[in-house]
Design a protein around this motif. Structure first.
Motif, PDB file in Angstrom:
ATOM      1  N   UNK A 164      -7.674 -12.589  -0.227  1.00  0.00           N
ATOM      2  CA  UNK A 164      -6.989 -12.863  -1.500  1.00  0.00           C
ATOM      3  C   UNK A 164      -7.095 -14.336  -1.873  1.00  0.00           C
ATOM      4  N   UNK A 165      -7.023 -15.219  -0.881  1.00  0.00           N
ATOM      5  CA  UNK A 165      -7.141 -16.647  -1.180  1.00  0.00           C
ATOM      6  C   UNK A 165      -8.532 -16.995  -1.710  1.00  0.00           C
ATOM      7  N   UNK A 166      -9.515 -16.137  -1.399  1.00  0.00           N
ATOM      8  CA  UNK A 166     -10.878 -16.322  -1.893  1.00  0.00           C
ATOM      9  C   UNK A 166     -11.112 -15.536  -3.186  1.00  0.00           C
ATOM     10  N   UNK A 167     -10.038 -14.902  -3.710  1.00  0.00           N
ATOM     11  CA  UNK A 167     -10.170 -14.119  -4.937  1.00  0.00           C
ATOM     12  C   UNK A 167     -10.871 -12.789  -4.715  1.00  0.00           C
ATOM     13  N   UNK A 168     -10.700 -12.213  -3.530  1.00  0.00           N
ATOM     14  CA  UNK A 168     -11.389 -10.971  -3.186  1.00  0.00           C
ATOM     15  C   UNK A 168     -10.428  -9.991  -2.515  1.00  0.00           C
ATOM     16  N   UNK A 169     -10.821  -8.724  -2.514  1.00  0.00           N
ATOM     17  CA  UNK A 169     -10.088  -7.693  -1.789  1.00  0.00           C
ATOM     18  C   UNK A 169     -11.035  -6.549  -1.471  1.00  0.00           C
ATOM     19  N   UNK A 170     -10.613  -5.691  -0.537  1.00  0.00           N
ATOM     20  CA  UNK A 170     -11.424  -4.538  -0.135  1.00  0.00           C
ATOM     21  C   UNK A 170     -10.911  -3.318  -0.880  1.00  0.00           C
ATOM     22  N   UNK A 171     -11.850  -2.530  -1.413  1.00  0.00           N
ATOM     23  CA  UNK A 171     -11.519  -1.319  -2.155  1.00  0.00           C
ATOM     24  C   UNK A 171     -12.149  -0.129  -1.438  1.00  0.00           C
ATOM     25  N   UNK A 172     -11.386   0.942  -1.300  1.00  0.00           N
ATOM     26  CA  UNK A 172     -11.872   2.180  -0.703  1.00  0.00           C
ATOM     27  C   UNK A 172     -11.963   3.230  -1.799  1.00  0.00           C
ATOM     28  N   UNK A 173     -13.137   3.858  -1.955  1.00  0.00           N
ATOM     29  CA  UNK A 173     -13.312   4.976  -2.882  1.00  0.00           C
ATOM     30  C   UNK A 173     -13.502   6.203  -2.012  1.00  0.00           C
ATOM     31  N   UNK A 174     -12.607   7.162  -2.159  1.00  0.00           N
ATOM     32  CA  UNK A 174     -12.621   8.320  -1.265  1.00  0.00           C
ATOM     33  C   UNK A 174     -13.742   9.309  -1.519  1.00  0.00           C
TER      34      UNK A 174
END
Length: 97
Positions: free
Chosen positions: A43-53
């Motif tokens: 988050x501090x890098x402006x990113x996150x992980x997304x899971x698509x089922x």
């Protein structure tokens, strides 16, 4: 004549949950804390992980995305579930190393 015993499931579940409270093993908490640290770093890098089922095409996709939802790259399941190589935030041009 025997009468069936009646169980109050909600009350039994509440008692069970009360007994389990505070009994989360230390190694589980360590994993939760590690996941939180990674979340904060991403988050501090402006990113996150997304899971698509994969409901639409049957193929699960895990992706590193920016906070606007644009995919930066796909992430392997091994990166997510604890392989030796952790998820590394992508550096943008001009970011300090």
């Amino acid at each position: 004549m025997q009468v069936a015993q009646v169980f109050q499931l909600d009350a039994a579940r509440a008692r069970r949950d009360a007994r389990r409270a505070g009994q989360i093993p230390g190694e589980v908490w360590a994993e939760v804390q590690a996941a939180n640290a990674l979340f904060e770093e991403l988050r501090s890098q402006g990113q996150h992980v997304v899971f698509d089922d994969g409901r639409l095409n049957g193929s699960t996709v895990i992706a590193l995305c920016d906070l606007e939802g644009r995919m930066l790259r796909e992430v392997s399941a091994g990166e997510v579930v604890g392989s030796p190589a952790p998820i590394v935030p992508m550096r943008r041009p001009g970011d300090a190393a």
